[in-house]
Scaffold this active site. Structure first.
Site, PDB file in Angstrom:
ATOM      1  N   LYS A  84       0.837  -1.196   0.000  1.00 44.83           N
ATOM      2  CA  LYS A  84       0.000   0.000   0.000  1.00 44.83           C
ATOM      3  C   LYS A  84       0.878   1.254   0.000  1.00 44.83           C
ATOM      4  CE  LYS A  84      -3.902   1.824   2.790  1.00 44.83           C
ATOM      5  NZ  LYS A  84      -4.796   1.470   3.918  1.00 44.83           N
ATOM      6  N   SER A 157      -9.477   1.481   3.313  1.00 48.46           N
ATOM      7  CA  SER A 157      -8.727   2.341   2.429  1.00 48.46           C
ATOM      8  C   SER A 157      -7.691   1.562   1.635  1.00 48.46           C
ATOM      9  CB  SER A 157      -8.028   3.417   3.266  1.00 48.46           C
ATOM     10  OG  SER A 157      -7.028   2.833   4.096  1.00 48.46           O
ATOM     11  N   SER A 181     -10.123  -1.237   7.280  1.00 43.40           N
ATOM     12  CA  SER A 181      -9.544  -1.046   5.952  1.00 43.40           C
ATOM     13  C   SER A 181      -8.717  -2.202   5.421  1.00 43.40           C
ATOM     14  CB  SER A 181      -8.695   0.233   5.934  1.00 43.40           C
ATOM     15  OG  SER A 181      -9.493   1.350   6.235  1.00 43.40           O
TER      16      SER A 181
END
Length: 467
Positions: A84, A157, A181
């Site tokens: 990420k 997210s 998330s």
């Protein structure tokens, strides 16, 4: 190097690792194949914020040479993964989903990235995410698309981590979870994801959203894969004084231990109130599977979560305001409206109100710790309704009740810091449904035991989108 068979991109990380170790598959060939697949498919999926092709190929070549020389480092050696875009990568942009950090080039790797590289993993690139890891993408960022169906939500997210891993663009990824998330994206895309205990994994070199709520963890195709990644990234870190010093067990050994005699708690009322029939059916099937495997199913009463769910948002907002004080409000115009609003909320909360919140959080944490004195695991939904369409998600701002429902089974375990495992447990109209297991603090090995046992008896995790 000839192209690999087309199905190779959907091998599990562990299956690929075994074939790399025996030199049946070349790290260079599989890395080239992954880079070609990213180039071909990601113009539609938008899962990558940046591809690190040159360094990935160099890492693959080094891994191949080492393995040929008999220096095999373990199950991540030569395996292409991605991270990420809130994890620092030395010399390569790390934006955290934010316009303001678009050109930020860290001078070092995040601890977790360094540990992946030390294990011989091939880092393909950085995965797209919501702005600052909160609930919406920056207006200038194209959100990742769900590879199962572009009309459906990919979660937040760690949206890019989910899309890329589910689409076969990497064999596993790192995400973060502040309120759900890792869990929402895994549930939305049919993945297995582990949110470790708070502090089990170092946060050094990770863009912060809310320090006491942020958890770093693996997202992959099955529990065996997340065990392999967690084994590498977990543990104490001198650069992060909040990283726990407790010894790291052999999480891979937990994959063989089964669930005979394991006490799995369920709260029938909490698991059914406002929960749709399809999700309840998936839960019931999971309960039946665990019973057949020898687990003991125990009915429990979970503490009421309404207040702790309501407290999560202001708690996150205050911590986000601290995390962004160097750039907000000084660079306010470069922020998207959702993240800016959260920070403003945090800046406006009174000290007295915040202290009341912290006291309620401490009390809730104590109640959950007491509950895990009677059970080993808790089984819940990830969310109380079928997979969400983008049309429904677009109305969240107008439906506070829907937001609370979405957070009901996720954010309480950020407030307590308990580890969780998300597993695919069924489908609804062609879209995956996720289930959640929760363990006591530092109970990741118990989660992996239960996840692997479940996946030995089911095939939900072996279903893949057609692209």
């Amino acid at each position: 190097m000839p192209s690999l068979p087309d199905a190779t991109h959907y091998l599990s990380l562990s299956e690929l690792a075994a074939r790399i170790q025996t030199r049946d598959i070349s790290p260079v060939a599989v890395t080239r194949s992954q880079l070609e697949r990213i180039e071909r498919l990601d113009t539609e999926l938008h899962s990558f914020a940046g591809v690190m092709a040159d360094t990935a190929l160099a890492e693959a070549e080094a891994a191949e040479a080492e393995i040929a020389a008999g220096r095999y480092r373990g199950p991540l050696h030569g395996v292409p993964i991605a991270v990420k875009d809130l994890f620092w990568t030395r010399g390569f942009p790390t934006a955290g989903g934010m316009l303001i950090h678009k050109q930020h080039r860290p001078r070092e790797d995040a601890t977790v990235v360094r540990r992946l590289r030390e294990a011989g993993a091939v880092v393909l690139g950085k995965l797209q995410m919501t702005e600052g890891a909160y609930s919406d993408h920056h207006p200038m960022v194209t959100p990742p698309r769900n590879p199962w169906n572009a009309a459906y939500w990919t979660g937040i997210s760690s949206s890019g981590s989910a899309a890329a891993t589910a689409a076969g663009l990497c064999y596993g990824s790192l995400g973060s979870d502040t309120g759900g998330s890792i869990r929402w994206p895994c549930a939305a895309t049919g993945l297995t994801g582990l949110k470790p205990s708070w502090g089990r994994v170092s946060r050094h070199g990770v863009f912060e959203l809310a320090a006491t709520l942020d958890h770093v963890g693996p997202m992959a195709r099955d529990a065996r894969d997340v065990a392999a990644i967690l084994h590498v990234i977990a543990g104490a870190d001198p650069a992060d004084p909040t990283a726990l010093g407790a010894p790291v067990p052999d999480y891979r050994a937990a994959t063989w231990q089964g669930v005979g005699g394991v006490r799995i708690g369920i709260d029938p009322a909490w698991n059914s109130e406002g929960v749709d029939a399809t999700t309840q059916m998936a839960l019931n099937e999971a309960i039946a599977t665990y019973r057949a495997l020898g687990a003991e199913i125990i009915e429990v009463r979970f503490p009421d979560v309404k207040q702790i769910v309501a407290d999560w948002a202001p708690n996150c907002a205050v911590e986000a305001a601290i995390a962004h004080e160097a750039t907000y409000p000084a660079c306010k115009d470069e922020y998207g409206p959702v993240l800016a609003s959260v920070i403003e909320t945090g800046r406006a909360l009174s000290g007295l109100d915040y202290q009341r919140l912290l006291l309620r959080r401490m009390a809730f944490r104590g109640r959950i710790a007491a509950l895990f004195g009677t059970i080993d695991l808790l089984l819940t939904p990830v969310q109380p309704f079928a997979p969400l369409t983008l049309a429904t998600i677009s109305t969240l701002g107008e439906q506070p009740g829907l937001i609370a429902d979405l957070q009901r089974y996720t954010c309480p375990f950020n407030m307590t810091g308990n580890p969780t495992l998300t597993l695919p447990g069924g489908f609804c109209e062609g879209m995956p449904i996720g289930l959640q297991l929760v363990a006591a603090q530092l109970g990741e090995d118990m989660l992996i035991r239960a996840g692997t046992a479940f996946q030995a008896e089911t095939t939900w995790h072996r279903q893949h989108p057609t692209l």
